[in-house]
Design an enzyme around this catalytic site. Structure first.
Site, PDB file in Angstrom:
ATOM      1  CE  LYS A  82      -3.909  -2.565   2.755  1.00 33.14           C
ATOM      2  NZ  LYS A  82      -4.288  -2.506   4.098  1.00 33.14           N
ATOM      3  N   GLY A 110      -8.318  -2.784   2.033  1.00 34.33           N
ATOM      4  CA  GLY A 110      -9.242  -3.140   3.403  1.00 34.33           C
ATOM      5  C   GLY A 110      -8.545  -3.567   4.583  1.00 34.33           C
ATOM      6  CB  SER A 112      -6.131  -6.825   6.621  1.00 31.99           C
ATOM      7  OG  SER A 112      -5.240  -5.779   5.749  1.00 31.99           O
ATOM      8  CB  ALA A 114       0.141  -8.014   9.469  1.00 26.40           C
ATOM      9  CE  LYS A 164      -3.699   1.853   5.267  1.00 24.70           C
ATOM     10  NZ  LYS A 164      -3.094   1.542   6.447  1.00 24.70           N
ATOM     11  NE  ARG A 228       2.855  -1.537   9.948  1.00 27.26           N
ATOM     12  CZ  ARG A 228       3.347  -2.549   8.897  1.00 27.26           C
ATOM     13  NH1 ARG A 228       5.059  -3.269   9.243  1.00 27.26           N
ATOM     14  NH2 ARG A 228       3.286  -2.208   7.484  1.00 27.26           N
ATOM     15  CG  ASN A 229       1.783   4.818   8.168  1.00 22.50           C
ATOM     16  OD1 ASN A 229       2.584   4.971   7.595  1.00 22.50           O
ATOM     17  ND2 ASN A 229       0.853   3.314   7.793  1.00 22.50           N
ATOM     18  CB  VAL A 252       7.963  -0.553   5.603  1.00 24.85           C
ATOM     19  CG1 VAL A 252       6.596  -1.626   5.509  1.00 24.85           C
ATOM     20  CG2 VAL A 252       7.832   0.605   4.754  1.00 24.85           C
TER      21      VAL A 252
HETATM   22  N1  LIG Z   1       1.175  -5.280   8.384  1.00 28.33           N
HETATM   23  C1  LIG Z   1       0.031  -5.100   8.012  1.00 28.33           C
HETATM   24  O1  LIG Z   1      -0.635  -4.424   8.943  1.00 28.33           O
HETATM   25  C2  LIG Z   1      -0.317  -4.459   6.244  1.00 28.33           C
HETATM   26  C3  LIG Z   1       0.975  -4.483   5.620  1.00 28.33           C
HETATM   27  N2  LIG Z   1       0.461  -4.017   4.359  1.00 28.33           N
HETATM   28  C4  LIG Z   1       1.526  -3.378   3.434  1.00 28.33           C
HETATM   29  O2  LIG Z   1       2.286  -4.704   2.584  1.00 28.33           O
HETATM   30  C5  LIG Z   1       3.421  -4.043   2.588  1.00 28.33           C
HETATM   31  C6  LIG Z   1       4.648  -4.807   3.659  1.00 28.33           C
HETATM   32  O3  LIG Z   1       4.236  -4.548   4.848  1.00 28.33           O
HETATM   33  P1  LIG Z   1       4.358  -5.193   5.692  1.00 28.33           P
HETATM   34  O4  LIG Z   1       5.416  -6.879   5.494  1.00 28.33           O
HETATM   35  O5  LIG Z   1       4.039  -5.343   7.200  1.00 28.33           O
HETATM   36  O6  LIG Z   1       6.553  -4.857   6.575  1.00 28.33           O
HETATM   37  P2  LIG Z   1       7.739  -5.347   6.893  1.00 28.33           P
HETATM   38  O7  LIG Z   1       8.496  -3.959   7.747  1.00 28.33           O
HETATM   39  O8  LIG Z   1       7.282  -6.138   8.163  1.00 28.33           O
HETATM   40  O9  LIG Z   1       8.239  -6.437   6.085  1.00 28.33           O
HETATM   41  C7  LIG Z   1       8.797  -5.880   4.826  1.00 28.33           C
HETATM   42  C8  LIG Z   1       9.626  -6.828   3.750  1.00 28.33           C
HETATM   43  O10 LIG Z   1       9.923  -6.256   2.644  1.00 28.33           O
HETATM   44  C9  LIG Z   1      11.068  -6.681   2.759  1.00 28.33           C
HETATM   45  N3  LIG Z   1      12.043  -6.561   1.409  1.00 28.33           N
HETATM   46  C10 LIG Z   1      12.056  -4.881   1.545  1.00 28.33           C
HETATM   47  N4  LIG Z   1      12.923  -4.854   0.490  1.00 28.33           N
HETATM   48  C11 LIG Z   1      13.086  -5.320  -0.272  1.00 28.33           C
HETATM   49  C12 LIG Z   1      13.515  -5.780  -1.464  1.00 28.33           C
HETATM   50  N5  LIG Z   1      14.092  -5.208  -2.264  1.00 28.33           N
HETATM   51  N6  LIG Z   1      13.511  -7.153  -1.785  1.00 28.33           N
HETATM   52  C13 LIG Z   1      12.865  -7.588  -1.520  1.00 28.33           C
HETATM   53  N7  LIG Z   1      12.271  -7.709  -0.114  1.00 28.33           N
HETATM   54  C14 LIG Z   1      12.400  -6.562   0.112  1.00 28.33           C
HETATM   55  C15 LIG Z   1      11.830  -7.008   3.735  1.00 28.33           C
HETATM   56  O11 LIG Z   1      12.802  -7.997   3.919  1.00 28.33           O
HETATM   57  C16 LIG Z   1      10.564  -7.106   4.766  1.00 28.33           C
HETATM   58  O12 LIG Z   1      10.616  -8.872   5.179  1.00 28.33           O
HETATM   59  C17 LIG Z   1       3.606  -2.790   2.911  1.00 28.33           C
HETATM   60  O13 LIG Z   1       2.754  -1.871   1.737  1.00 28.33           O
HETATM   61  C18 LIG Z   1       2.608  -2.588   3.751  1.00 28.33           C
HETATM   62  O14 LIG Z   1       1.966  -1.608   3.525  1.00 28.33           O
HETATM   63  C19 LIG Z   1      -0.759  -4.034   3.704  1.00 28.33           C
HETATM   64  C20 LIG Z   1      -1.754  -4.868   4.423  1.00 28.33           C
HETATM   65  C21 LIG Z   1      -1.557  -4.684   6.393  1.00 28.33           C
HETATM   66  O1  LIG Z   2      -2.582  -1.295   6.024  1.00 31.10           O
HETATM   67  C1  LIG Z   2      -2.590  -1.408   7.232  1.00 31.10           C
HETATM   68  C2  LIG Z   2      -3.907  -2.024   7.553  1.00 31.10           C
HETATM   69  O2  LIG Z   2      -5.291  -2.508   6.460  1.00 31.10           O
HETATM   70  C3  LIG Z   2      -1.518  -1.780   8.172  1.00 31.10           C
HETATM   71  O3  LIG Z   2      -1.368   0.056   8.728  1.00 31.10           O
HETATM   72  P1  LIG Z   2       0.377   0.440   8.519  1.00 31.10           P
HETATM   73  O4  LIG Z   2       1.609  -0.026   7.769  1.00 31.10           O
HETATM   74  O5  LIG Z   2      -0.156   1.512   9.538  1.00 31.10           O
HETATM   75  O6  LIG Z   2       0.486  -0.836  10.116  1.00 31.10           O
END
Ligand SMILES: NC(=O)C1=CN([C@@H]2O[C@H](COP(=O)(O)OP(=O)(O)OC[C@H]3O[C@@H](n4cnc5c(N)ncnc54)[C@H](O)[C@@H]3O)[C@@H](O)[C@H]2O)C=CC1
Ligand SMILES: O=C(CO)COP(=O)(O)O
EC number: 1.1.1.94
Length: 298
Positions: A82, A110, A112, A114, A164, A228-229, A252
């Site tokens: 996102k 939506g 969610s 994690a 958001k 996190r944001n 992130v």
């Molecule tokens: N954590 C949540 O609740 C949610 C997260 N998201 C979105 O999912 C995406 C990932 O977020 P998270 O997993 O929570 O972040 P995170 O910070 O926990 O993990 C990010 C992952 O991406 C990997 N990564 C970073 N740069 C990379 C690269 N150049 N090549 C390959 N892998 C790389 C890292 O090693 C790490 O495993 C973001 O865009 C976030 O907004 C969407 C919905 C929910």
């Molecule tokens: O996108 C998310 C929940 O839907 C997670 O939000 P944060 O990256 O701010 O933790």
């Protein structure tokens, strides 16, 4: 008939949670940059050979990751990130379009967190894709505790999911400054109007902002320290330095870079985005109290 194969790429918070969810109905592989001790962990090449890929890496990393690693061989892709690319102002669907045909790609949106998905707690998500067939193929991969909806409004979902995050930073600042619940509700409601205005400019369907992708995710993220944001906003309100906040976070916070993209895009396209602009300025050193004054005045 050969069983369809599915892999998650990225083993951060969201990648791990999606891997857990998708493993309920079928075998689901997972890969990441560094080897991890996770069931069904595979090397990148094995993952890329799967029929279905769920890509959960940060928005700012996607272009270089695709350039370095991805060859299209007919895979069906679900994008879980996102954000908007700060360096170009491009939406993720525009970046992916150079690598994957539109009918092979969908975007998840939506509310969610994690941390809840990985516990198997119920939630509802939207799979946004121009292909209803692709939706159906992914829908059956999700477990019973996740209800999926279909939408063809890719740009609406993308704008909502990215915007958001910026508004969650604003809401965290509001909380950190102890401005009260009235102020926070006003900020979130006006934020919703602002993201809808921004999205509409780029062709989004206004109704997407009132459903799960818009209001749903905004209300979740802008009202909880689980975000996190939101926590970045709390830190900024408490005069912490951004580098320190992000280091402490260790994960992130897409809203930081996305605020740059929104500021540039709104300037270029003459879109009124006062809250996102103030978030950008606060991240770049403006006193949050000055931002509050300016938001109340203008
Ligand atoms: N954590 C949540 O609740 C949610 C997260 N998201 C979105 O999912 C995406 C990932 O977020 P998270 O997993 O929570 O972040 P995170 O910070 O926990 O993990 C990010 C992952 O991406 C990997 N990564 C970073 N740069 C990379 C690269 N150049 N090549 C390959 N892998 C790389 C890292 O090693 C790490 O495993 C973001 O865009 C976030 O907004 C969407 C919905 C929910
Ligand atoms: O996108 C998310 C929940 O839907 C997670 O939000 P944060 O990256 O701010 O933790």
């Amino acid at each position: 008939m050969k069983e369809k194969s599915i892999a998650v790429i990225g083993a951060g918070k969201w990648g791990l949670s999606l891997h857990f969810a998708l493993s309920q109905r079928q075998k689901c592989l997972i890969t990441s940059r560094t080897k991890r001790d996770i069931k069904n962990f595979v090397d990148l090449q094995t993952a890329l050979d799967c029929d279905y890929l769920v890509i959960a890496i940060p928005a700012q990393e996607i272009r270089s990751w695709l350039k370095e690693n991805f060859v299209f061989k007919g895979q069906k892709i679900l994008v879980a990130s996102k954000g908007i690319e700060a360096s170009s102002g491009q939406f993720l669907n525009e970046i992916y379009a150079d690598f994957v045909p539109d009918e092979n790609i969908g975007f998840i949106s939506g509310p969610s967190f994690a941390a809840e998905v990985i516990k198997g707690l119920p939630c509802a998500l939207v799979i946004n894709t121009i292909s209803k067939k692709l939706y159906v193929e992914f829908e059956v991969c999700f477990p019973d505790f996740i209800k999926t909806y279909y939408s063809s409004d890719v740009i609406g979902a993308e704008v909502a999911g990215a915007y958001k995050n910026v508004l969650a930073i604003a809401s965290g600042i509001c909380e950190g400054l102890n401005l009260g619940k009235n102020a926070q509700a006003s900020l979130i409601a006006r934020g919703l109007v602002e993201m809808q205005r921004f999205g509409k400019h780029f062709g989004a369907d206004e109704s997407s902002f009132l459903g799960l992708s818009g209001a749903g995710d905004l209300f979740l993220t802008a009202s909880s320290t689980m975000s996190r944001n939101f926590r970045v906003g709390l830190g900024l309100a408490n005069d912490k330095n951004l580098d320190e906040i992000l280091k402490e976070l260790g994960e992130v916070a897409e809203g930081v870079k996305t605020s740059i993209a929104i500021k540039e895009l709104s300037k270029k396209h003459n879109i009124y985005t006062p809250i996102a602009n103030e978030v950008y300025h606060i991240i770049n050193g403006k006193n949050p109290k000055d931002s509050l004054r300016d938001l109340l005045k203008n």
